[in-house]
Design an enzyme around this catalytic site. Structure first.
Site, short mmCIF file in Angstrom:
data_model
loop_
_atom_site.label_atom_id
_atom_site.label_comp_id
_atom_site.label_asym_id
_atom_site.label_seq_id
_atom_site.Cartn_x
_atom_site.Cartn_y
_atom_site.Cartn_z
CB VAL B 14 -0.97 0.00 1.20
CG1 VAL B 14 -1.85 1.24 1.16
CG2 VAL B 14 -1.84 -1.26 1.19
CE LYS B 105 -7.21 -7.01 6.86
NZ LYS B 105 -6.31 -6.53 5.84
CD GLU B 129 -13.46 4.98 2.00
OE1 GLU B 129 -14.24 5.91 2.18
OE2 GLU B 129 -13.83 3.80 2.03
N GLY B 134 -10.42 -1.81 0.14
CA GLY B 134 -9.47 -1.07 -0.69
C GLY B 134 -9.98 0.21 -1.29
N GLY B 187 -0.05 -13.83 -6.20
CA GLY B 187 0.12 -12.79 -5.19
C GLY B 187 -1.18 -12.35 -4.54
CD GLU B 190 -0.27 -12.05 3.01
OE1 GLU B 190 0.93 -12.22 3.25
OE2 GLU B 190 -0.75 -10.95 2.67
CG ASP B 201 -9.13 -9.60 5.23
OD1 ASP B 201 -8.22 -8.79 5.42
OD2 ASP B 201 -10.02 -9.43 4.37
CE LYS B 205 -10.53 -6.29 4.27
NZ LYS B 205 -10.35 -7.12 3.05
#
Lengths: 427, 427
Positions: B14, B105, B129, B134, B187, B190, B201, B205
């Site tokens: 990022v 997150k 945001e 994303g 990619g 992980e 994850d 979120k």
């Protein structure tokens, strides 16, 4: 809790939605805005008219002076529509230091620059999320969320009426006239449907989105515009055969300092997310050079969805404590340079009726070839009849090459008529 | 033009995106923010490491003190991920009067209340945001655009890795293990895929989105969570037969003061807009009591899409002239009351292997009936084998009734195994 007075100009469909939301979501609206909102005045033409919501008699007024001269009113919510007198009322409110919220696409598309400049000068906010695609937060998306991007293009289904009609034609096999009648019966189309079916409504909206995305103002009348009245069930069927769906698209692209702007029906791949946007739903597909593809989908009209955007705009003003507007005006700056429609590139579907004589197909194909247009598919059906339909789909080419070809084809002796031309967007 | 200094903590995926955007869109970013942004410091662990972007040597630092003690740095952009030390760095920045932008997150879902309260106390902005989905402006959507609504429910595909895997299983007939391997090679996953494939994850979120939508904080560990590792190509095939597609959903619903929160794979109708959200794309379907149905679709990960959200957050702070934060904190307030998973209602798909003896099907059906579970469909295939698969789809019922039924079915002599249970969401 602090109290704030606001005024609403016009209490039709959207105004009713705003009134309902301020009532049913009073608690949320207060918690999020930090204010207890009082609708102090509602401007109407006829105070006696029966309405869908109960507005107390002392709140109704038929004189704008009651509002403009009341210093305790801090926000004016313009929901009358049209340019005259809405635009002047907004300008007067701005000049009196009142913040303005509006759902008026027509006034913004044609006088957005003037209104935004006045708001900047007088330090008040001019919010207009509801002016494009009802409840879909596309204005916020462009002006607040996607600010890190260079917007490359926008492709939108931003007129619910035409999308309803095309959905009925596609999924239920209806003809245009019958689908329009049904849309009128259901309240999706006006008695005079011109603004929707001829693409004017979409033209105003894409005009506003372009100004915000590309940072400049445009003359909306310079936007290429075509409605859906020429779309026939035959075209819908051919589209299906090719794996396409027909939608009324509003398209804006930026390239080399030139902006391409057009509103017209188009065939899009049946697998594209926009192809499944049905009924009166709206959706906007936007490509930014950082965010990539983004789509926003939702209700583009209706009292509550549009009211949701209007009340959100009111809350946005209150959240910052009715502060002076310090943001720069995204509307004004310089005029955008618009690309000549003749210089745009597209694929094209062309339907022709021609006499079933040897050599006709070859002759038409030669005309395309002579003008630099290469064909992707050709369909000839109904062999044996005197006249047969011929359908051509081209590879990408310049609009001017197509126009020249069509002119020559129309002049051919063996051609009865060029029945339709629909752009194909392989988005 | 005014200049402003910012610092970036961490320059992985990022961070690289943010650096690229600040370079490639310098002009747009300056015009929209009103500032010329200088990245004065970038915090890294190893200053010698080779990176995808060229950060000048004097900008790199391995000491957070260089940043926190520099009063000329006005915004700290936290892109390290993880709680420790990211959370403490953010708190220190906030307490030094620096605005904070983060994509974290994990820190927000677990310590959002503490961070937001500190930001409120010290009058700085905390923008995040990028922490959910994303480049999709869902946080802005909820906190800025849909403020007029009572949010009724959120259904999201908010993990790109699992969506990529499920898409490959659905469209290419791959098995979970192979699809995972491909995702790792590309990619999208992980080396240790636990956080994605086990639903952690998505859990963080949806925790953040619930706090913002329903106005309170939650203990994310109380969110019901199930991953996609048990999804089998057989289930994908049965789903197709029933007209469904399997997606990993994150669901939040508000009703009667109770919040229902769950992350699990679910069968959804193949015609629903979410069903066509493929590959690593994300989408969030949200229903408000005014706006109705709204969907936001886009890239939920990647350097540039996530960077788009981060830079958008930086611009949002600058646009208002680095003002003191006057907005109330949406995160804190009170804890949300979470509904017991046993009390949630759903339809269920249950796949069983049982001996092909007379009466087995009837006996299992009777167990369902005895627990108040009514069946919508039953499929028995492979007649003649010793053991056969039996598939049941129920009408809507309570989770506790299903759990009780499954327990009893597992204990039946004629039942070899209960192979899978997948919820069916007729959204």
């Amino acid at each position: 809790m602090q109290r704030v007075k606001i005024a609403i100009l016009g209490i039709g469909n959207v105004g009713t939605g705003v009134w309902k939301i301020l009532t049913m979501n009073k608690e949320q609206v207060s918690a999020r805005s930090g204010y207890d909102i009082e609708v102090a005045k509602v401007l109407v033409r006829d105070k006696k008219k029966k309405r869908n919501v109960e507005v107390p008699e002392e709140v109704l007024t038929d004189s704008f002076d009651d509002i403009i001269n009341d210093d305790s009113i801090k926000i004016v919510v313009e929901l009358m529509g049209g340019v005259d007198p809405a635009k002047n009322y907004m300008l007067k409110a701005i000049k009196s230091g009142k913040h303005v919220v509006t759902a008026n696409k027509f006034a913004l598309a044609t006088c957005g620059k003037e209104l935004a400049e006045a708001a900047e000068e007088f330090g008040v906010k001019l919010n207009y999320e509801a002016s494009v695609a009802g409840g879909i937060p596309i204005i916020h998306g462009i002006t607040e969320s996607l600010t890190a991007n260079k917007i490359l293009n926008i492709v939108g289904i931003i007129n619910g009426t035409t999308n309803y009609i095309l959905t009925k034609m596609t999924l239920n096999g209806m003809e245009f006239e019958d689908a329009l009648k049904e849309a009128q019966q259901k309240g999706y189309a006006e008695a005079d449907p011109t603004s929707d079916v001829e693409g004017y409504d979409a033209m105003y909206k894409i005009g506003i989105l372009s100004s915000l995305s590309f940072g400049g103002y445009i003359d909306v009348d310079s936007i290429y515009r075509e409605g859906i009245t020429s779309i026939n069930s035959i075209d819908i069927e051919y589209a299906k055969e090719f794996g396409y769906v027909i939608k009324l698209l509003a398209i804006a692209k930026q390239n080399d300092g030139l902006v391409e702007l057009r509103v017209h029906p188009a065939m899009i791949p049946a697998t594209h997310p926009l192809a499944n946007v049905n009924d009166s739903f709206n959706a906007i597909f936007i490509k930014g050079n950082a965010v990539g593809d983004l789509m926003l989908y939702g209700r583009g009209a209706g009292d509550l969805p549009t009211g949701s955007a209007v009340v959100g705009d009111i809350i946005a003003i209150l959240k910052n404590g009715l502060d002076k507007n310090v943001e720069r005006n995204t509307f004004a700056s310089c005029p955008l340079r618009i690309k000549d429609m003749e210089d745009t590139r597209c694929e094209y579907y062309i339907r022709v009726t021609a006499s079933d004589t040897p050599g006709t197909l070859g002759a038409i194909s030669n005309v395309f070839g002579g003008n630099g247009v290469s064909l992707a598919s050709v369909i000839q059906k109904g062999k044996g009849d005197v006249n047969v339909p011929l359908v051509f789909v081209t590879h990408e080419t310049l609009e001017k090459n197509i126009n020249k070809s069509i002119k020559e084809i129309k002049a051919m002796e063996s051609v009865v008529s060029v029945d339709n031309l629909i752009r194909v967007e392989n988005i």
